[in-house]
Design a protein around this motif. Structure first.
Motif, PDB file in Angstrom:
ATOM      1  N   ASP A  76       0.808  -1.216   0.000  1.00 46.51           N
ATOM      2  CA  ASP A  76       0.000   0.000   0.000  1.00 46.51           C
ATOM      3  C   ASP A  76       0.841   1.265   0.000  1.00 46.51           C
ATOM      4  O   ASP A  76       0.331   2.362   0.219  1.00 46.51           O
ATOM      5  CB  ASP A  76      -0.968  -0.002   1.188  1.00 46.51           C
ATOM      6  CG  ASP A  76      -0.255  -0.148   2.522  1.00 46.51           C
ATOM      7  OD1 ASP A  76      -0.938  -0.361   3.541  1.00 46.51           O
ATOM      8  OD2 ASP A  76       0.988  -0.057   2.542  1.00 46.51           O
ATOM      9  N   TYR A  77       2.128   1.116  -0.253  1.00 47.14           N
ATOM     10  CA  TYR A  77       2.996   2.283  -0.312  1.00 47.14           C
ATOM     11  C   TYR A  77       4.086   1.992  -1.316  1.00 47.14           C
ATOM     12  O   TYR A  77       4.702   0.916  -1.283  1.00 47.14           O
ATOM     13  CB  TYR A  77       3.579   2.570   1.074  1.00 47.14           C
ATOM     14  CG  TYR A  77       4.503   3.748   1.128  1.00 47.14           C
ATOM     15  CD1 TYR A  77       5.835   3.587   1.479  1.00 47.14           C
ATOM     16  CD2 TYR A  77       4.049   5.037   0.849  1.00 47.14           C
ATOM     17  CE1 TYR A  77       6.684   4.663   1.550  1.00 47.14           C
ATOM     18  CE2 TYR A  77       4.890   6.121   0.923  1.00 47.14           C
ATOM     19  CZ  TYR A  77       6.214   5.930   1.271  1.00 47.14           C
ATOM     20  OH  TYR A  77       7.043   7.012   1.341  1.00 47.14           O
ATOM     21  N   ILE A  88       7.446   3.652  -3.747  1.00 46.59           N
ATOM     22  CA  ILE A  88       8.462   4.697  -3.873  1.00 46.59           C
ATOM     23  C   ILE A  88       9.211   4.504  -5.191  1.00 46.59           C
ATOM     24  O   ILE A  88       9.508   3.372  -5.586  1.00 46.59           O
ATOM     25  CB  ILE A  88       9.488   4.649  -2.715  1.00 46.59           C
ATOM     26  CG1 ILE A  88       8.792   4.718  -1.354  1.00 46.59           C
ATOM     27  CG2 ILE A  88      10.493   5.788  -2.837  1.00 46.59           C
ATOM     28  CD1 ILE A  88       9.757   4.549  -0.178  1.00 46.59           C
ATOM     29  N   ASP A 145       6.893   9.392  -3.790  1.00 45.76           N
ATOM     30  CA  ASP A 145       6.185   8.235  -3.252  1.00 45.76           C
ATOM     31  C   ASP A 145       4.692   8.415  -3.470  1.00 45.76           C
ATOM     32  O   ASP A 145       4.211   9.497  -3.822  1.00 45.76           O
ATOM     33  CB  ASP A 145       6.487   8.057  -1.764  1.00 45.76           C
ATOM     34  CG  ASP A 145       6.083   9.263  -0.916  1.00 45.76           C
ATOM     35  OD1 ASP A 145       6.171   9.166   0.330  1.00 45.76           O
ATOM     36  OD2 ASP A 145       5.694  10.309  -1.478  1.00 45.76           O
ATOM     37  N   ARG A 205       0.822   6.679  -1.809  1.00 44.86           N
ATOM     38  CA  ARG A 205       0.106   5.720  -0.988  1.00 44.86           C
ATOM     39  C   ARG A 205      -1.038   5.131  -1.800  1.00 44.86           C
ATOM     40  O   ARG A 205      -1.503   5.727  -2.766  1.00 44.86           O
ATOM     41  CB  ARG A 205      -0.443   6.402   0.271  1.00 44.86           C
ATOM     42  CG  ARG A 205       0.630   7.084   1.100  1.00 44.86           C
ATOM     43  CD  ARG A 205       0.061   7.674   2.373  1.00 44.86           C
ATOM     44  NE  ARG A 205       1.004   8.576   3.017  1.00 44.86           N
ATOM     45  CZ  ARG A 205       0.800   9.139   4.203  1.00 44.86           C
ATOM     46  NH1 ARG A 205      -0.308   8.890   4.883  1.00 44.86           N
ATOM     47  NH2 ARG A 205       1.706   9.958   4.716  1.00 44.86           N
ATOM     48  N   THR A 227       6.039  -1.558  -0.423  1.00 43.35           N
ATOM     49  CA  THR A 227       6.019  -2.037   0.949  1.00 43.35           C
ATOM     50  C   THR A 227       4.602  -1.894   1.486  1.00 43.35           C
ATOM     51  O   THR A 227       3.713  -1.406   0.793  1.00 43.35           O
ATOM     52  CB  THR A 227       7.015  -1.265   1.825  1.00 43.35           C
ATOM     53  OG1 THR A 227       7.075  -1.881   3.125  1.00 43.35           O
ATOM     54  CG2 THR A 227       6.601   0.182   2.011  1.00 43.35           C
ATOM     55  N   SER A 228       4.422  -2.347   2.699  1.00 43.84           N
ATOM     56  CA  SER A 228       3.142  -2.192   3.376  1.00 43.84           C
ATOM     57  C   SER A 228       3.323  -1.261   4.563  1.00 43.84           C
ATOM     58  O   SER A 228       4.378  -1.251   5.185  1.00 43.84           O
ATOM     59  CB  SER A 228       2.632  -3.549   3.864  1.00 43.84           C
ATOM     60  OG  SER A 228       2.505  -4.456   2.800  1.00 43.84           O
ATOM     61  N   ALA A 229       2.284  -0.516   4.863  1.00 46.60           N
ATOM     62  CA  ALA A 229       2.348   0.438   5.965  1.00 46.60           C
ATOM     63  C   ALA A 229       2.727  -0.280   7.246  1.00 46.60           C
ATOM     64  O   ALA A 229       2.147  -1.289   7.602  1.00 46.60           O
ATOM     65  CB  ALA A 229       0.991   1.118   6.128  1.00 46.60           C
ATOM     66  N   GLY A 230       3.735   0.256   7.929  1.00 47.78           N
ATOM     67  CA  GLY A 230       4.183  -0.340   9.171  1.00 47.78           C
ATOM     68  C   GLY A 230       5.207  -1.437   8.999  1.00 47.78           C
ATOM     69  O   GLY A 230       5.822  -1.860   9.982  1.00 47.78           O
ATOM     70  N   ASP A 231       5.391  -1.913   7.778  1.00 49.62           N
ATOM     71  CA  ASP A 231       6.365  -2.976   7.523  1.00 49.62           C
ATOM     72  C   ASP A 231       7.737  -2.371   7.262  1.00 49.62           C
ATOM     73  O   ASP A 231       8.726  -2.839   7.800  1.00 49.62           O
ATOM     74  CB  ASP A 231       5.914  -3.813   6.326  1.00 49.62           C
ATOM     75  CG  ASP A 231       6.824  -5.004   6.062  1.00 49.62           C
ATOM     76  OD1 ASP A 231       6.543  -5.770   5.143  1.00 49.62           O
ATOM     77  OD2 ASP A 231       7.835  -5.158   6.774  1.00 49.62           O
ATOM     78  N   TYR A 232       7.791  -1.369   6.408  1.00 52.16           N
ATOM     79  CA  TYR A 232       8.995  -0.631   6.045  1.00 52.16           C
ATOM     80  C   TYR A 232       9.937  -1.397   5.127  1.00 52.16           C
ATOM     81  O   TYR A 232      10.763  -0.793   4.468  1.00 52.16           O
ATOM     82  CB  TYR A 232       9.781  -0.178   7.281  1.00 52.16           C
ATOM     83  CG  TYR A 232       8.994   0.688   8.227  1.00 52.16           C
ATOM     84  CD1 TYR A 232       8.552   0.185   9.449  1.00 52.16           C
ATOM     85  CD2 TYR A 232       8.709   2.007   7.910  1.00 52.16           C
ATOM     86  CE1 TYR A 232       7.825   0.987  10.326  1.00 52.16           C
ATOM     87  CE2 TYR A 232       8.004   2.815   8.785  1.00 52.16           C
ATOM     88  CZ  TYR A 232       7.564   2.287   9.989  1.00 52.16           C
ATOM     89  OH  TYR A 232       6.859   3.071  10.851  1.00 52.16           O
ATOM     90  N   LYS A 233       9.850  -2.711   5.077  1.00 51.68           N
ATOM     91  CA  LYS A 233      10.772  -3.463   4.220  1.00 51.68           C
ATOM     92  C   LYS A 233      10.402  -3.239   2.755  1.00 51.68           C
ATOM     93  O   LYS A 233       9.258  -3.450   2.367  1.00 51.68           O
ATOM     94  CB  LYS A 233      10.678  -4.952   4.526  1.00 51.68           C
ATOM     95  CG  LYS A 233      11.062  -5.333   5.941  1.00 51.68           C
ATOM     96  CD  LYS A 233      10.882  -6.824   6.143  1.00 51.68           C
ATOM     97  CE  LYS A 233      11.170  -7.217   7.578  1.00 51.68           C
ATOM     98  NZ  LYS A 233      10.975  -8.681   7.772  1.00 51.68           N
ATOM     99  N   LEU A 234      11.373  -2.842   1.972  1.00 57.85           N
ATOM    100  CA  LEU A 234      11.123  -2.543   0.574  1.00 57.85           C
ATOM    101  C   LEU A 234      11.464  -3.729  -0.320  1.00 57.85           C
ATOM    102  O   LEU A 234      12.508  -4.367  -0.155  1.00 57.85           O
ATOM    103  CB  LEU A 234      11.959  -1.340   0.136  1.00 57.85           C
ATOM    104  CG  LEU A 234      11.613   0.003   0.769  1.00 57.85           C
ATOM    105  CD1 LEU A 234      12.614   1.057   0.325  1.00 57.85           C
ATOM    106  CD2 LEU A 234      10.202   0.440   0.404  1.00 57.85           C
ATOM    107  N   PHE A 280      12.201  -4.346  -4.273  1.00 60.00           N
ATOM    108  CA  PHE A 280      12.573  -3.532  -5.420  1.00 60.00           C
ATOM    109  C   PHE A 280      12.313  -4.246  -6.734  1.00 60.00           C
ATOM    110  O   PHE A 280      12.456  -5.467  -6.846  1.00 60.00           O
ATOM    111  CB  PHE A 280      14.063  -3.189  -5.355  1.00 60.00           C
ATOM    112  CG  PHE A 280      14.380  -2.052  -4.439  1.00 60.00           C
ATOM    113  CD1 PHE A 280      14.491  -2.258  -3.072  1.00 60.00           C
ATOM    114  CD2 PHE A 280      14.553  -0.770  -4.937  1.00 60.00           C
ATOM    115  CE1 PHE A 280      14.764  -1.196  -2.217  1.00 60.00           C
ATOM    116  CE2 PHE A 280      14.837   0.289  -4.095  1.00 60.00           C
ATOM    117  CZ  PHE A 280      14.939   0.075  -2.735  1.00 60.00           C
TER     118      PHE A 280
END
Lengths: 115, 112
Positions: free
Chosen positions: B31-32, B34, B49, B51, B93-100, B102
């Motif tokens: 849901d996010y 970049i 970015d 959302r 990534t997903s909100a709150g996860d932060y792991k990207l 690529f």
């Protein structure tokens, strides 16, 4: 954004040795990560650097090979242990600054060549 | 596994023209998103970015479009300049996860 520095910027190492890479941020951050970018490839997440506790590793990466420390909110190290030529890559730290949504910013990278 | 991918690995653009870089993603939970620009010898630079509650977002000379129905992301660069020559990556990534995660990257070359 945050100003991120990495040391060293590049190095050439002999197989079987280890190299520790430092990442320093100029402000407090929520999250810090380490990525690897093999030559001509995209970025792959190695691990999440957790402050004061063991890092969280992604599939395919283990602590014995890539020990990580994060003693405070603005500093982390990644060690590449017992290196082989296959470890030749760019290693990048990234941060999510405090107070931002999910914006993630990258350091300049450390270019490692293993002979 | 699920992944983020790019449709075209290279793009050659005439200076002054508009560039469009495409990206497909397969993780419906993302849901996010970049876009990053990576110049030779440098780390990825955050461009813009978006959302998942938005379809379009504009920055300076750049626009990101998100089509959740077909899981497609694009980056438009207006009036492309020589300094825009770089590799462009999309990441999800997903909100709150932060792991990207690529995508593979698109190399953009601007012709004078």
């Amino acid at each position: 954004s945050a100003v991120i520095s990495q040391k060293p910027s590049r190095d050439i190492c002999q197989r079987g040795t280890s190299l520790t890479i430092q990442c320093q941020v100029d402000s407090q951050v929520t999250m810090m990560f380490w990525y690897r970018q093999q030559p001509g490839q995209s970025l792959t997440l190695i691990a999440t650097a957790n402050q004061g506790s063991e890092a969280t590793y992604e599939s395919g990466f283990v602590i014995d090979k890539f020990p990580i420390s994060r003693p405070n909110l603005t500093f982390s190290t990644l060690t590449v242990s017992n290196m082989s030529p296959e470890d030749s890559s760019i290693y990048l730290c990234s941060v999510v600054p405090s107070g931002t949504y999910n914006e993630q910013f990258f350091g300049p990278g450390t270019r490692l060549t293993v002979l | 596994g699920e992944s983020v991918g790019l449709h075209l690995p290279t793009l050659s653009v005439q200076e002054g023209d508009n560039s469009i870089i495409n990206c497909a993603y397969s993780n419906s939970a993302s849901d996010y998103f970049i876009w990053y620009k990576q110049e030779s010898g440098k780390g990825p630079q955050f461009i813009i970015d978006i959302r998942s509650n938005m379809d379009k977002r504009q920055g300076q000379r750049v626009t990101v479009l998100l089509n959740k129905t077909v899981k497609h992301l694009s980056l438009q660069i207006a009036a492309t300049q020589p300094g825009d020559s770089a590799v462009y990556f999309c990441a999800e990534t997903s909100a709150g996860d932060y792991k990207l995660s690529f995508g593979a990257g698109t190399t953009v070359t601007v012709r004078a």
